[in-house]
Each structure stands twice: as structure tokens, then as C-alpha cells.
Design a protein around this motif. Structure first.
Motif, PDB file in Angstrom:
ATOM      1  N   ASP A 177       0.831  -1.206   0.000  1.00 12.71           N
ATOM      2  CA  ASP A 177       0.000   0.000   0.000  1.00 12.71           C
ATOM      3  C   ASP A 177       0.864   1.255   0.000  1.00 12.71           C
ATOM      4  O   ASP A 177       0.495   2.273  -0.577  1.00 12.71           O
ATOM      5  N   ARG A 178       1.991   1.179   0.689  1.00 13.79           N
ATOM      6  CA  ARG A 178       2.821   2.370   0.903  1.00 13.79           C
ATOM      7  C   ARG A 178       3.757   2.694  -0.262  1.00 13.79           C
ATOM      8  O   ARG A 178       4.076   3.863  -0.478  1.00 13.79           O
ATOM      9  N   TRP A 179       4.254   1.697  -0.991  1.00 17.55           N
ATOM     10  CA  TRP A 179       5.262   1.973  -2.030  1.00 17.55           C
ATOM     11  C   TRP A 179       4.802   3.036  -3.023  1.00 17.55           C
ATOM     12  O   TRP A 179       5.547   3.997  -3.273  1.00 17.55           O
ATOM     13  N   PRO A 180       3.607   2.913  -3.632  1.00 21.66           N
ATOM     14  CA  PRO A 180       3.189   3.953  -4.602  1.00 21.66           C
ATOM     15  C   PRO A 180       3.068   5.333  -3.946  1.00 21.66           C
ATOM     16  O   PRO A 180       3.411   6.351  -4.563  1.00 21.66           O
ATOM     17  N   TRP A 181       2.580   5.378  -2.716  1.00 21.55           N
ATOM     18  CA  TRP A 181       2.453   6.629  -1.970  1.00 21.55           C
ATOM     19  C   TRP A 181       3.816   7.278  -1.779  1.00 21.55           C
ATOM     20  O   TRP A 181       3.993   8.471  -2.053  1.00 21.55           O
ATOM     21  N   LEU A 182       4.796   6.498  -1.350  1.00 19.39           N
ATOM     22  CA  LEU A 182       6.145   7.034  -1.122  1.00 19.39           C
ATOM     23  C   LEU A 182       6.773   7.528  -2.427  1.00 19.39           C
ATOM     24  O   LEU A 182       7.424   8.575  -2.451  1.00 19.39           O
ATOM     25  N   LYS A 183       6.573   6.786  -3.507  1.00 15.22           N
ATOM     26  CA  LYS A 183       7.133   7.193  -4.797  1.00 15.22           C
ATOM     27  C   LYS A 183       6.499   8.491  -5.293  1.00 15.22           C
ATOM     28  O   LYS A 183       7.175   9.313  -5.922  1.00 15.22           O
ATOM     29  N   THR A 184       5.224   8.693  -4.993  1.00 16.50           N
ATOM     30  CA  THR A 184       4.553   9.940  -5.374  1.00 16.50           C
ATOM     31  C   THR A 184       5.127  11.116  -4.584  1.00 16.50           C
ATOM     32  O   THR A 184       5.356  12.199  -5.141  1.00 16.50           O
ATOM     33  N   ALA A 216      13.611   1.772   5.048  1.00 12.70           N
ATOM     34  CA  ALA A 216      13.402   1.554   3.604  1.00 12.70           C
ATOM     35  C   ALA A 216      12.505   2.641   3.012  1.00 12.70           C
ATOM     36  O   ALA A 216      12.713   3.067   1.871  1.00 12.70           O
ATOM     37  N   TYR A 217      11.530   3.094   3.777  1.00 12.05           N
ATOM     38  CA  TYR A 217      10.657   4.176   3.303  1.00 12.05           C
ATOM     39  C   TYR A 217      11.458   5.472   3.200  1.00 12.05           C
ATOM     40  O   TYR A 217      11.324   6.223   2.234  1.00 12.05           O
ATOM     41  N   ARG A 218      12.281   5.731   4.220  1.00 13.01           N
ATOM     42  CA  ARG A 218      13.098   6.947   4.203  1.00 13.01           C
ATOM     43  C   ARG A 218      14.098   6.899   3.053  1.00 13.01           C
ATOM     44  O   ARG A 218      14.396   7.928   2.438  1.00 13.01           O
ATOM     45  N   ASP A 219      14.602   5.713   2.747  1.00 17.05           N
ATOM     46  CA  ASP A 219      15.536   5.567   1.632  1.00 17.05           C
ATOM     47  C   ASP A 219      14.874   5.943   0.306  1.00 17.05           C
ATOM     48  O   ASP A 219      15.510   6.557  -0.554  1.00 17.05           O
ATOM     49  N   ILE A 220      13.607   5.572   0.140  1.00 16.20           N
ATOM     50  CA  ILE A 220      12.886   5.949  -1.085  1.00 16.20           C
ATOM     51  C   ILE A 220      12.739   7.469  -1.152  1.00 16.20           C
ATOM     52  O   ILE A 220      12.984   8.087  -2.189  1.00 16.20           O
ATOM     53  N   LEU A 221      12.346   8.072  -0.052  1.00  9.08           N
ATOM     54  CA  LEU A 221      12.139   9.519  -0.026  1.00  9.08           C
ATOM     55  C   LEU A 221      13.454  10.276  -0.198  1.00  9.08           C
ATOM     56  O   LEU A 221      13.495  11.314  -0.849  1.00  9.08           O
ATOM     57  N   ARG A 222      14.511   9.772   0.384  1.00  9.90           N
ATOM     58  CA  ARG A 222      15.817  10.427   0.325  1.00  9.90           C
ATOM     59  C   ARG A 222      16.499  10.182  -1.019  1.00  9.90           C
ATOM     60  O   ARG A 222      17.117  11.088  -1.560  1.00  9.90           O
ATOM     61  N   ALA A 223      16.388   8.980  -1.531  1.00  7.54           N
ATOM     62  CA  ALA A 223      16.989   8.590  -2.815  1.00  7.54           C
ATOM     63  C   ALA A 223      18.451   9.015  -2.916  1.00  7.54           C
ATOM     64  O   ALA A 223      18.909   9.457  -3.970  1.00  7.54           O
TER      65      ALA A 223
END
Length: 164
Positions: A53-60, A85-92
């Protein structure tokens, strides 16, 4: 610079994010605005979100961060960012993205959630969020206690940003 106010529901992310944006004279974006209707419906019913549920939200949210960066704008976002892992997506990998972890005790968080009205988040999900939370370490986020007043929190964050 991009700041992301993070923490579980009830930590004060929106209020602190708004105050930080005001102090920094920049845009504020609440990450909850990027949740799909399906995610909001699940949370309203007290059903915890899954990683899927969260992956698409984080990518947006990450895409919105990149828009601000490409425009060379400072901005403040909010996002629970519960797992590394969520912070890693946001930080990239961007050194320009700084997390502000709003840390509170279960008791304070429960009290805040019990008095909050008009939000889609079911307070019964606090336990699930606390179980999911991987607290960031010192090199990953500025950690501030939510026992302080909102103004004191913002002052501390601004002071700590100057030291980075």
C-alpha cells in the motif's frame, strides 16, 4: 533543502511542518495528501497499511520532492516514514533531504489521538505504527521530543540545521 517531518500519527507532523515552512519561508506539503482513496479508506476502518500500500504513496511523495529540487526550492513535507526503507525511497541518496523525527511516548501519542477530530486515521492503528517504526539514528534524522511546545521544537530544528 528538503525537510521531512516524520513520526507516527499524533506526533504533530502537520503542525511542525507548517511552522517550519513558515519560518523557512517555503512551501509546505502534507504527505497524507498523496494517499490514495483506498489507503485512506483502509486507515479509516482501522486496517493497517501494508508495504504494498505504501510503495506507490512514497514514490509519489519522492516525485514531488524532485519537482521542488529541480526548481531549486526549499520545501517542507510530512510523511510518517516509519521504516528506513521508506526513508531511503524519499531520500533517494540526496544529502539535501533531511528528516526531522518527532519522538513521543505512547501515552502522549494516545492522548493526542483521542482528542483529534476530522482525520481519516483510526487511533487504534497507533499500536501498528509503533510496531512498524524503525527509529532513525543520529546520522539519519534530527530527533526532537514532542514534549516541547511546537515553537520550541521548531527552534531546536532550526538550531540543529545550522550545525549540519
Amino acid at each position: 533543502m528538503i525537510l521531512i517531518a516524520m513520526g507516527v500519527s499524533g506526533a504533530g507532523k502537520t503542525r511542525i511542518g507548517e511552522l517550519l515552512a513558515e519560518r523557512l519561508h517555503c512551501d509546505f506539503t502534507d504527505g497524507d495528501a498523496f494517499h490514495s482513496a483506498a489507503n485512506k479508506a483502509k486507515m479509516h476502518k482501522g486496517i493497517p497499511l501494508t508495504d504494498d500500500d505504501r510503495w506507490p504513496w512514497l514514490k509519489t511523495i519522492r516525485a514531488a520532492i524532485e519537482e521542488k529540487q529541480h526548481a531549486h526550492e526549499t520545501a517542507v513535507f510530512t510523511c510518517s516514514s516509519l521504516k528506513r526503507a521508506y526513508r531511503d525511497i524519499l531520500r533517494a541518496g540526496d544529502k539535501d533531504v533531511c528528516f526531522v523525527y518527532l519522538k513521543g511516548t505512547r501515552e502522549v501519542l494516545q492522548e493526542r489521538l483521542s482528542t483529534r477530530t476530522g482525520h481519516f486515521f483510526d487511533p487504534s492503528l497507533l499500536q501498528s505504527q509503533l510496531e512498524t517504526l524503525e527509529e532513525p539514528n543520529e546520522d539519519e534524522a534530527i530527533t526532537v521530543s514532542i514534549d516541547l511546545t511546537p515553537e520550541q521544537i521548531v527552534d531546536e530544528v532550526i538550531d540543529r540545521l545550522k550545525m549540519r
